[in-house]
Design a protein around this motif. Structure first.
Motif, PDB file in Angstrom:
ATOM      1  N   GLN A   2       0.674  -1.274  -0.044  1.00  0.00           N
ATOM      2  CA  GLN A   2      -0.221  -0.184   0.059  1.00  0.00           C
ATOM      3  C   GLN A   2       0.985   1.214  -0.105  1.00  0.00           C
ATOM      4  O   GLN A   2       0.482   2.143  -0.751  1.00  0.00           O
ATOM      5  CB  GLN A   2      -1.067  -0.005   1.139  1.00  0.00           C
ATOM      6  N   SER A   4       3.913   1.475  -1.094  1.00  0.00           N
ATOM      7  CA  SER A   4       4.664   1.745  -2.360  1.00  0.00           C
ATOM      8  C   SER A   4       3.863   2.456  -3.388  1.00  0.00           C
ATOM      9  O   SER A   4       4.010   3.242  -4.308  1.00  0.00           O
ATOM     10  CB  SER A   4       5.181   0.433  -2.767  1.00  0.00           C
ATOM     11  N   VAL A   5       2.479   1.839  -3.410  1.00  0.00           N
ATOM     12  CA  VAL A   5       1.371   2.338  -4.446  1.00  0.00           C
ATOM     13  C   VAL A   5       1.216   3.994  -4.053  1.00  0.00           C
ATOM     14  O   VAL A   5       1.205   4.701  -4.917  1.00  0.00           O
ATOM     15  CB  VAL A   5       0.085   1.471  -4.327  1.00  0.00           C
ATOM     16  N   GLU A   8       4.159   5.939  -5.211  1.00  0.00           N
ATOM     17  CA  GLU A   8       4.336   6.294  -6.545  1.00  0.00           C
ATOM     18  C   GLU A   8       3.124   7.080  -7.234  1.00  0.00           C
ATOM     19  O   GLU A   8       3.409   8.101  -8.373  1.00  0.00           O
ATOM     20  CB  GLU A   8       4.121   4.795  -7.458  1.00  0.00           C
ATOM     21  N   LEU A   9       1.928   6.863  -6.761  1.00  0.00           N
ATOM     22  CA  LEU A   9       0.778   7.959  -7.145  1.00  0.00           C
ATOM     23  C   LEU A   9       1.223   9.230  -6.660  1.00  0.00           C
ATOM     24  O   LEU A   9       0.938  10.104  -7.533  1.00  0.00           O
ATOM     25  CB  LEU A   9      -0.570   7.293  -6.673  1.00  0.00           C
ATOM     26  N   GLU A  51      -6.870  -1.555   1.022  1.00  0.00           N
ATOM     27  CA  GLU A  51      -5.777  -2.198   0.856  1.00  0.00           C
ATOM     28  C   GLU A  51      -6.217  -3.584   0.157  1.00  0.00           C
ATOM     29  O   GLU A  51      -5.150  -4.264  -0.535  1.00  0.00           O
ATOM     30  CB  GLU A  51      -4.669  -2.168   1.934  1.00  0.00           C
ATOM     31  N   LEU A  54      -6.474  -3.509  -3.567  1.00  0.00           N
ATOM     32  CA  LEU A  54      -5.310  -3.542  -4.214  1.00  0.00           C
ATOM     33  C   LEU A  54      -4.929  -5.052  -4.529  1.00  0.00           C
ATOM     34  O   LEU A  54      -3.991  -5.028  -5.278  1.00  0.00           O
ATOM     35  CB  LEU A  54      -4.026  -2.882  -3.407  1.00  0.00           C
TER      36      LEU A  54
END
Length: 142
Positions: A2, A4-5, A8-9, A51, A54
């Motif tokens: 979660q 890392s997503v 990046e976003l 989460e 995902l």
């Protein structure tokens, strides 16, 4: 995963305006997972935490609504409410934005919210699949 997503976003949305960022996150949620209803996918109704969505192969309207709400809060710091349409068995989202009060916007709890449709692929920020007049319940999320 979660974190890392979200990281990046955030890297992508940091270069955008608030509206552009919402539009980007909305498109991400609309297109990142194939749609499949809970009864078809799990044999019962199941609400996922953001989460969990995902990691799922499929998602439905409430999963995408909660995921978008979580992303918008975590990345942009914006509050949101879930919109439930009982007759349509559908859930959607509205994001608090006082500076944007036309189109599919409405006042709730003395604040302006703008509707977002995380389930369909072609809806932009400020659009929804179902008329706001059909809302049965509004749930505070963040």
């Amino acid at each position: 995963a979660q974190n890392s997503v979200i990281r990046e976003l955030k890297l992508v949305t940091d270069k955008m305006t608030k509206r552009e960022s919402i539009g980007f996150l909305l498109k991400f949620v609309q297109s990142a997972f194939p749609y499949k209803g809970d009864y078809e996918n799990h044999g019962r109704e199941k609400y996922n935490f953001p989460e969990e969505t995902l990691f799922e192969k499929f998602s439905d309207c409430e999963d995408r609504t909660l995921l978008l709400a979580g992303l918008v809060k975590e990345i942009l710091g914006l509050n949101s409410v879930a919109l439930y349409f009982e007759k349509d068995q559908h859930m959607s989202l509205a994001i608090e934005m006082s500076e944007y009060n036309y189109g599919y916007s409405f006042r709730y709890d003395d604040r302006y919210f703008v509707a977002c449709e995380p389930t369909g692929r072609n809806y932009r920020f400020g659009q929804t699949a179902i008329s706001l007049e059909r809302i049965t319940e509004v749930y505070k999320l963040y």
